[in-house]
Design a protein around this motif. Structure first.
Motif, PDB file in Angstrom:
ATOM      1  N   ASP A  11       0.857  -1.064  -0.159  1.00  0.00           N
ATOM      2  CA  ASP A  11      -0.088   0.210  -0.074  1.00  0.00           C
ATOM      3  C   ASP A  11       1.562   1.142  -0.408  1.00  0.00           C
ATOM      4  OD1 ASP A  11      -1.433   2.595   0.394  1.00  0.00           O
ATOM      5  OD2 ASP A  11      -2.943   0.642   1.956  1.00  0.00           O
ATOM      6  N   PRO A  12       0.534   1.975  -0.841  1.00  0.00           N
ATOM      7  CA  PRO A  12       1.889   3.322  -0.832  1.00  0.00           C
ATOM      8  C   PRO A  12       1.335   4.223   0.008  1.00  0.00           C
ATOM      9  CG  PRO A  12       0.687   3.164  -3.188  1.00  0.00           C
ATOM     10  CD  PRO A  12      -0.063   2.611  -2.190  1.00  0.00           C
ATOM     11  N   ALA A  13       0.703   4.162   1.081  1.00  0.00           N
ATOM     12  CA  ALA A  13       0.197   5.112   1.949  1.00  0.00           C
ATOM     13  C   ALA A  13       0.772   4.682   3.243  1.00  0.00           C
ATOM     14  CB  ALA A  13      -1.066   5.364   2.474  1.00  0.00           C
ATOM     15  N   VAL A  14       1.305   3.315   3.251  1.00  0.00           N
ATOM     16  CA  VAL A  14       2.202   2.371   4.875  1.00  0.00           C
ATOM     17  C   VAL A  14       3.217   2.463   3.776  1.00  0.00           C
ATOM     18  CG1 VAL A  14       2.295   0.241   5.724  1.00  0.00           C
ATOM     19  CG2 VAL A  14      -0.085   1.283   4.625  1.00  0.00           C
ATOM     20  N   ALA A  15       3.505   2.205   2.421  1.00  0.00           N
ATOM     21  CA  ALA A  15       5.394   2.233   2.204  1.00  0.00           C
ATOM     22  C   ALA A  15       5.823   3.732   2.832  1.00  0.00           C
ATOM     23  CB  ALA A  15       5.850   2.136   1.357  1.00  0.00           C
ATOM     24  N   GLY A  16       5.209   4.932   2.497  1.00  0.00           N
ATOM     25  CA  GLY A  16       5.223   6.397   2.872  1.00  0.00           C
ATOM     26  C   GLY A  16       5.511   6.116   3.593  1.00  0.00           C
ATOM     27  N   ALA A  17       4.521   6.130   4.891  1.00  0.00           N
ATOM     28  CA  ALA A  17       4.371   6.486   6.548  1.00  0.00           C
ATOM     29  C   ALA A  17       5.896   5.792   6.399  1.00  0.00           C
ATOM     30  CB  ALA A  17       3.235   6.196   6.814  1.00  0.00           C
ATOM     31  N   HIS A  18       6.460   4.548   6.137  1.00  0.00           N
ATOM     32  CA  HIS A  18       6.586   3.573   7.209  1.00  0.00           C
ATOM     33  C   HIS A  18       8.343   4.688   6.534  1.00  0.00           C
ATOM     34  CE1 HIS A  18       9.150   0.451   8.024  1.00  0.00           C
ATOM     35  NE2 HIS A  18       9.858   0.249   7.981  1.00  0.00           N
ATOM     36  N   SER A  19       8.571   5.310   5.639  1.00  0.00           N
ATOM     37  CA  SER A  19      10.266   5.501   5.287  1.00  0.00           C
ATOM     38  C   SER A  19      10.221   6.820   6.103  1.00  0.00           C
ATOM     39  CB  SER A  19       9.805   6.126   3.808  1.00  0.00           C
ATOM     40  OG  SER A  19       9.233   6.515   3.012  1.00  0.00           O
ATOM     41  N   LYS A  20       8.583   7.224   6.064  1.00  0.00           N
ATOM     42  CA  LYS A  20       9.109   8.850   6.869  1.00  0.00           C
ATOM     43  C   LYS A  20       9.314   8.251   8.164  1.00  0.00           C
ATOM     44  CE  LYS A  20       5.068  10.472   5.457  1.00  0.00           C
ATOM     45  NZ  LYS A  20       4.250  11.183   5.180  1.00  0.00           N
ATOM     46  N   GLY A  21       9.291   7.333   9.154  1.00  0.00           N
ATOM     47  CA  GLY A  21       9.150   7.703  10.040  1.00  0.00           C
ATOM     48  C   GLY A  21      10.533   6.743  10.737  1.00  0.00           C
ATOM     49  N   MET A  22      11.268   6.358   9.864  1.00  0.00           N
ATOM     50  CA  MET A  22      12.890   5.891  10.072  1.00  0.00           C
ATOM     51  C   MET A  22      13.813   6.787  10.157  1.00  0.00           C
ATOM     52  SD  MET A  22      12.522   2.294   8.085  1.00  0.00           S
ATOM     53  CE  MET A  22      13.287   1.219   9.493  1.00  0.00           C
ATOM     54  N   TYR A  23      14.442   6.823  12.266  1.00  0.00           N
ATOM     55  CA  TYR A  23      16.184   7.489  11.933  1.00  0.00           C
ATOM     56  C   TYR A  23      17.193   7.048  12.411  1.00  0.00           C
ATOM     57  CZ  TYR A  23      11.082  10.699  12.249  1.00  0.00           C
ATOM     58  OH  TYR A  23      10.867  12.043  11.459  1.00  0.00           O
ATOM     59  N   LYS A  59      -0.520   4.514  11.127  1.00  0.00           N
ATOM     60  CA  LYS A  59      -1.604   5.440  11.620  1.00  0.00           C
ATOM     61  C   LYS A  59      -1.366   7.260  11.932  1.00  0.00           C
ATOM     62  CE  LYS A  59      -5.741   5.559  14.548  1.00  0.00           C
ATOM     63  NZ  LYS A  59      -6.420   4.321  15.194  1.00  0.00           N
ATOM     64  N   ALA A  60      -0.554   7.193  12.333  1.00  0.00           N
ATOM     65  CA  ALA A  60      -0.100   8.157  12.686  1.00  0.00           C
ATOM     66  C   ALA A  60      -0.031   9.423  11.224  1.00  0.00           C
ATOM     67  CB  ALA A  60       1.178   8.556  13.770  1.00  0.00           C
ATOM     68  N   LEU A  61       1.369   8.437  10.870  1.00  0.00           N
ATOM     69  CA  LEU A  61       1.964   9.888   9.591  1.00  0.00           C
ATOM     70  C   LEU A  61       0.373   9.532   8.704  1.00  0.00           C
ATOM     71  CD1 LEU A  61       5.770   7.565   9.763  1.00  0.00           C
ATOM     72  CD2 LEU A  61       4.731  10.126  10.939  1.00  0.00           C
ATOM     73  N   GLN A  62      -0.669   8.588   8.689  1.00  0.00           N
ATOM     74  CA  GLN A  62      -1.288   8.803   7.059  1.00  0.00           C
ATOM     75  C   GLN A  62      -1.326   9.667   7.886  1.00  0.00           C
ATOM     76  OE1 GLN A  62      -2.657   4.678   7.084  1.00  0.00           O
ATOM     77  NE2 GLN A  62      -0.884   3.500   6.972  1.00  0.00           N
ATOM     78  N   ASN A  63      -2.431  10.303   9.047  1.00  0.00           N
ATOM     79  CA  ASN A  63      -3.276  11.067   9.516  1.00  0.00           C
ATOM     80  C   ASN A  63      -2.559  12.917   8.861  1.00  0.00           C
ATOM     81  OD1 ASN A  63      -5.300   9.690   9.472  1.00  0.00           O
ATOM     82  ND2 ASN A  63      -4.751   8.642  11.807  1.00  0.00           N
ATOM     83  N   GLU A  64      -1.275  13.092   8.313  1.00  0.00           N
ATOM     84  CA  GLU A  64      -0.994  14.025   8.574  1.00  0.00           C
ATOM     85  C   GLU A  64      -1.747  14.648   7.398  1.00  0.00           C
ATOM     86  OE1 GLU A  64       3.592  13.452   9.064  1.00  0.00           O
ATOM     87  OE2 GLU A  64       3.514  14.819  10.707  1.00  0.00           O
TER      88      GLU A  64
END
Length: 64
Positions: A11-23, A59-64
């Motif tokens: 799912d592009p939304a999940v994949a995008g959220a994942h990549s935005k959330g890794m540090y 869930k948090a990143l998809q709602n931004e």
């Protein structure tokens, strides 16, 4: 009958959220957690992620 089960990581939304959330560091993840109004971080391999777990982060990143 054939069918397929969609993998959530496709799912592009999940994949995008994942990549935005890794540090790379815990401190970076903690700063992002504060922006998301969360106090917890967790390790994912060599990376750090804000929130209590990966599902909560997505869930948090998809709602931004």
């Amino acid at each position: 009958m054939t069918g397929s089960i969609a993998a959530p990581w496709l799912d592009p939304a999940v994949a995008g959220a994942h990549s935005k959330g890794m540090y790379k560091t815990r401190q970076e993840a903690e700063r992002r957690a504060a922006q998301l109004k969360c106090k917890r971080v967790f390790a994912m391999g060599d990376a750090w992620m804000p929130r209590a777990n990966e599902q909560a982060l997505h869930k948090a990143l998809q709602n931004e």
